[in-house]
Design an enzyme around this catalytic site. Structure first.
Site, PDB file in Angstrom:
ATOM      1  N   LYS A 192      41.268  94.987  71.566  1.00 56.71           N
ATOM      2  CA  LYS A 192      41.715  94.229  72.755  1.00 56.71           C
ATOM      3  C   LYS A 192      40.528  93.385  73.196  1.00 56.71           C
ATOM      4  O   LYS A 192      39.640  93.853  73.891  1.00 56.71           O
ATOM      5  CB  LYS A 192      42.131  95.208  73.864  1.00 56.71           C
ATOM      6  CG  LYS A 192      43.176  94.669  74.825  1.00 56.71           C
ATOM      7  CD  LYS A 192      42.821  93.357  75.514  1.00 56.71           C
ATOM      8  CE  LYS A 192      41.984  93.577  76.759  1.00 56.71           C
ATOM      9  NZ  LYS A 192      41.500  92.291  77.335  1.00 56.71           N
ATOM     10  N   GLU A 267      29.406 101.119  76.513  1.00 55.30           N
ATOM     11  CA  GLU A 267      28.226 100.261  76.683  1.00 55.30           C
ATOM     12  C   GLU A 267      28.488  99.445  77.942  1.00 55.30           C
ATOM     13  O   GLU A 267      29.365  98.589  77.941  1.00 55.30           O
ATOM     14  CB  GLU A 267      28.062  99.322  75.474  1.00 55.30           C
ATOM     15  CG  GLU A 267      28.129  99.994  74.111  1.00 55.30           C
ATOM     16  CD  GLU A 267      26.896 100.812  73.786  1.00 55.30           C
ATOM     17  OE1 GLU A 267      25.988 100.907  74.630  1.00 55.30           O
ATOM     18  OE2 GLU A 267      26.840 101.363  72.681  1.00 55.30           O
ATOM     19  N   CYS A 301      23.812  91.688  78.319  1.00 56.42           N
ATOM     20  CA  CYS A 301      23.695  93.018  78.942  1.00 56.42           C
ATOM     21  C   CYS A 301      22.248  93.486  78.996  1.00 56.42           C
ATOM     22  O   CYS A 301      21.846  94.171  79.919  1.00 56.42           O
ATOM     23  CB  CYS A 301      24.573  94.024  78.203  1.00 56.42           C
ATOM     24  SG  CYS A 301      24.212  94.119  76.454  1.00 56.42           S
ATOM     25  N   GLU A 399      23.708  93.822  88.972  1.00 56.08           N
ATOM     26  CA  GLU A 399      23.778  92.961  87.788  1.00 56.08           C
ATOM     27  C   GLU A 399      24.435  91.631  88.168  1.00 56.08           C
ATOM     28  O   GLU A 399      25.540  91.607  88.701  1.00 56.08           O
ATOM     29  CB  GLU A 399      24.608  93.652  86.699  1.00 56.08           C
ATOM     30  CG  GLU A 399      24.633  92.851  85.409  1.00 56.08           C
ATOM     31  CD  GLU A 399      25.492  93.496  84.323  1.00 56.08           C
ATOM     32  OE1 GLU A 399      26.611  93.931  84.627  1.00 56.08           O
ATOM     33  OE2 GLU A 399      25.035  93.558  83.169  1.00 56.08           O
TER      34      GLU A 399
HETATM   35  P1  NAD Z   1      34.932  93.789  81.981  1.00 57.28           P
HETATM   36  O1  NAD Z   1      34.654  95.221  82.245  1.00 57.28           O
HETATM   37  O2  NAD Z   1      35.531  92.978  83.064  1.00 57.28           O
HETATM   38  O3  NAD Z   1      35.915  93.620  80.743  1.00 57.28           O
HETATM   39  C1  NAD Z   1      35.609  94.140  79.476  1.00 57.28           C
HETATM   40  C2  NAD Z   1      36.899  94.397  78.716  1.00 57.28           C
HETATM   41  O4  NAD Z   1      37.626  95.445  79.376  1.00 57.28           O
HETATM   42  C3  NAD Z   1      37.849  93.194  78.670  1.00 57.28           C
HETATM   43  O5  NAD Z   1      38.474  93.148  77.407  1.00 57.28           O
HETATM   44  C4  NAD Z   1      38.859  93.530  79.755  1.00 57.28           C
HETATM   45  O6  NAD Z   1      40.096  92.922  79.547  1.00 57.28           O
HETATM   46  C5  NAD Z   1      38.955  95.033  79.622  1.00 57.28           C
HETATM   47  N1  NAD Z   1      39.430  95.744  80.819  1.00 57.28           N
HETATM   48  C6  NAD Z   1      39.319  95.369  82.112  1.00 57.28           C
HETATM   49  N2  NAD Z   1      39.904  96.284  82.909  1.00 57.28           N
HETATM   50  C7  NAD Z   1      40.378  97.268  82.108  1.00 57.28           C
HETATM   51  C8  NAD Z   1      41.075  98.490  82.341  1.00 57.28           C
HETATM   52  N3  NAD Z   1      41.396  98.891  83.576  1.00 57.28           N
HETATM   53  N4  NAD Z   1      41.396  99.258  81.290  1.00 57.28           N
HETATM   54  C9  NAD Z   1      41.057  98.883  80.032  1.00 57.28           C
HETATM   55  N5  NAD Z   1      40.426  97.726  79.746  1.00 57.28           N
HETATM   56  C10 NAD Z   1      40.081  96.922  80.778  1.00 57.28           C
HETATM   57  O7  NAD Z   1      33.560  93.176  81.472  1.00 57.28           O
HETATM   58  P2  NAD Z   1      33.237  91.653  81.193  1.00 57.28           P
HETATM   59  O8  NAD Z   1      33.109  90.975  82.518  1.00 57.28           O
HETATM   60  O9  NAD Z   1      34.176  91.139  80.168  1.00 57.28           O
HETATM   61  O10 NAD Z   1      31.799  91.756  80.484  1.00 57.28           O
HETATM   62  C11 NAD Z   1      30.594  91.729  81.157  1.00 57.28           C
HETATM   63  C12 NAD Z   1      30.033  93.125  81.331  1.00 57.28           C
HETATM   64  O11 NAD Z   1      29.849  93.744  80.062  1.00 57.28           O
HETATM   65  C13 NAD Z   1      28.668  93.130  81.978  1.00 57.28           C
HETATM   66  O12 NAD Z   1      28.613  94.158  82.930  1.00 57.28           O
HETATM   67  C14 NAD Z   1      27.722  93.451  80.814  1.00 57.28           C
HETATM   68  O13 NAD Z   1      26.500  94.041  81.167  1.00 57.28           O
HETATM   69  C15 NAD Z   1      28.567  94.351  80.012  1.00 57.28           C
HETATM   70  N6  NAD Z   1      28.063  94.390  78.631  1.00 57.28           N
HETATM   71  C16 NAD Z   1      27.419  95.517  78.205  1.00 57.28           C
HETATM   72  C17 NAD Z   1      26.899  95.580  76.923  1.00 57.28           C
HETATM   73  C18 NAD Z   1      26.186  96.808  76.437  1.00 57.28           C
HETATM   74  O14 NAD Z   1      26.048  96.945  75.234  1.00 57.28           O
HETATM   75  N7  NAD Z   1      25.746  97.701  77.298  1.00 57.28           N
HETATM   76  C19 NAD Z   1      27.052  94.498  76.062  1.00 57.28           C
HETATM   77  C20 NAD Z   1      27.712  93.363  76.530  1.00 57.28           C
HETATM   78  C21 NAD Z   1      28.219  93.340  77.820  1.00 57.28           C
END
Ligand code: NAD
Length: 506
Positions: A192, A267, A301, A399
């Site tokens: 997804k 992550e 991240c 963040e």
């Molecule tokens: P997000 O949490 O908004 O979304 C991530 C994914 O989760 C998307 O595909 C989204 O559609 C899905 N999602 C959202 N709500 C959900 C739910 N209730 N149930 C299941 N899936 C759901 O994150 P984002 O804004 O897309 O990405 C940015 C974030 O990701 C930042 O906080 C960043 O630090 C983090 N990140 C972490 C790493 C790491 O390795 N630690 C790497 C890259 C990004």
């Protein structure tokens, strides 16, 4: 304060043959949502919609999981010889490399990442597949011998259908980071991808077909997180979820997954410190700190978004860092001269701008702080530097996920470590000093899953990757990823009749 300009490139330029409608990929076929629902996708440089995408719901996720389950129980994939699976993985890497330029072009258009940095992401994605292909060919499992009595060994098995949920920053590369080990381990998958950036994921189906991945092994359901993502987490036939995204989303997923006791790898977000001691090579530290927080538009991240500098060199560091930040080239993502492109989405842009406004009250603005004058539309922000930021400031604690950095002075080693550890996150850390003993002492005291000494984030794929505290749960990377996607059954073999208390004989 205006950022450097680039040769003008039309920001709303659309690459050739960009699809105008993106569909799910289920059981080897491109399909729309069962209820026909769609959502609109915009390009960050213009904020103009360029495509519609199928919005998956529980029924679509169920169809994808059913196909993946069938491919797992009936298909050849989980039972294939590791060398044969590795052959497919290597072909996938070839296909990714072959599409390098196209991938970078689509990724740049859809995410706003500078084209030169998007090219690196495609290379890295291919490398992930090659790495896990090598790993499974060389993999061994433990055997424990009790001489003459018992032989015990580990029977490693793929867990089943893996649910992969990924974010919008470097989407293709992060998808490969999950797809490669899941497929290498013999799992089948439902991916997804993030709704802000679905474009590059649409290439996976043709890449996997060209590499002869059996039908049903890879499935993709697009859609909104709270609908498609949540349905994947809730599905009883998906025993494990690998999630990368925000900490708050991670908490929601953790709670939903608890009902089914699913395996989870998370992550999450970060607010990583860069600690610069007075004896460090300041030239190298400034180069790395600038790259660490402003590359990938700061939507990274592991960004070093808090820079802690020893008091003796603080003033010099601030001046030099701010001067360089002002010269960073902000421009259209597809321009090869661009160093910082457009932030992914207007919603995210507004959020980052709100932090910039907050920063004006919490710290002292020394670079950036607004939209570059030469880019009147699109989600552009000048690289923004705040200094003298106290540890209780929200821009120090939270963040921001954009080209915004907080600089703070420290007095001594203990102060540096205390400041570094004073946030809820614990993903990465960076230590700059030429004192060998202090380098290790400080690195080992930083509460983070990863730390680099005298370097920015240069990763060895064999090492553990993951965060502690609010930055994650579990570690992937190398064998740890294979551990996550497999179960380990202990098989106990008696080599002689073992003594048994004889019940029911009295
Ligand atoms: P997000 O949490 O908004 O979304 C991530 C994914 O989760 C998307 O595909 C989204 O559609 C899905 N999602 C959202 N709500 C959900 C739910 N209730 N149930 C299941 N899936 C759901 O994150 P984002 O804004 O897309 O990405 C940015 C974030 O990701 C930042 O906080 C960043 O630090 C983090 N990140 C972490 C790493 C790491 O390795 N630690 C790497 C890259 C990004």
């Amino acid at each position: 304060m205006s950022a450097a300009t680039t040769t003008p490139v039309e920001p709303s330029e659309v690459p050739a043959a960009v699809p105008t409608h993106l569909r799910h990929f289920i059981d080897g076929r491109h399909v729309d949502s069962l209820d026909g629902a769609t959502f609109e996708v915009c390009a960050p440089a213009s904020n103009l919609p360029y495509a519609t995408a199928a919005a998956g719901k529980a029924a679509d996720v169920d169809a994808a999981v059913t196909a993946a389950r069938r491919a797992f129980t009936e298909g050849p994939w989980p039972g294939m010889q590791p060398k044969d699976r590795a052959g497919v993985l290597n072909r996938i890497a070839d296909e990714v490399e072959r599409r390098d330029a196209r991938l970078a072009e689509l990724e740049t258009f859809d995410t706003g990442l500078p084209i030169t940095q998007a090219l690196g992401q495609a290379q890295r994605a291919a490398e992930n597949f090659r790495f896990f292909a090598d790993l499974i060919v060389g993999q061994t499992d433990e055997a424990y011998k009790v001489p003459g009595r018992q032989l015990n060994y580990v029977n490693r098995r793929p867990v089943g259908v893996a649910g992969l949920i990924t974010p919008w920053n470097t989407p293709f590369m992060l998808e490969s980071w999950k797809l490669a080990p899941a497929l290498a381990a013999g799992c089948t998958v439902v991916l997804k991808p993030a709704e802000f950036t679905p474009l590059s994921a649409s290439l996976w189906a043709e890449i996997f077909a060209a590499a002869d991945l059996p039908r049903g092994v890879f499935n993709l359901v697009g859609g909104i997180g709270e609908e498609a993502g949540a349905a994947l987490v809730e599905h009883p036939d998906v025993p494990l979820i690998s999630f990368t995204g925000e900490t708050t989303t991670g908490r929601t997923i953790f709670a939903s997954a608890a009902r089914h006791l699913k395996g989870l790898s998370m992550e999450l977000g970060g607010k990583s410190p860069v600690i610069v001691f007075a004896d460090a090579d300041l030239d190298a530290a400034i180069d790395a700190a600038l790259f660490g927080v402003f590359s990938l538009n700061g939507e990274r991240c592991t960004a070093g978004s808090r820079i802690l500098v020893e008091r003796g060199v603080y003033a010099e560091f601030v001046e030099r860092f701010a001067a360089r930040a002002k010269r960073i080239v902000v421009g259209p993502p597809q321009d090869p001269a661009t160093e910082v492109g457009a932030l992914v989405h207007p919603e995210h842009y507004e959020r980052v701008l709100a932090y910039v406004e907050l920063g004006r009250r919490e710290g002292r603005l020394v670079a950036g702080g607004g939209r570059p004058a030469h880019l009147p539309t699109g989600n552009y922000l000048e690289p923004t530097v705040f200094c003298d930021v106290p540890a209780d400031a929200r821009i120090f604690q939270e963040e921001i996920f954009g080209p915004v950095v907080a600089l703070t002075p420290f007095e001594d080693e203990a102060d540096a470590v205390a400041l570094a550890n004073s946030v809820t996150y614990g993903l990465a850390g960076y230590v700059w000093t030429n004192d060998l003993r202090r380098a290790h002492r400080v690195a080992q005291s930083v509460e983070s899953g990863m730390v680099w000494i005298n370097s920015h984030n240069v990763r060895d794929l064999r090492t553990p990757f993951g965060g502690i505290k609010a930055s994650g749960l579990g570690h992937e990377g190398g064998y740890r990823s294979i551990d996550f996607y497999t179960s380990q059954q202990a098989v106990h073999v008696a080599l002689q009749t073992l003594p048994t208390a004889r019940f029911g004989t009295r």
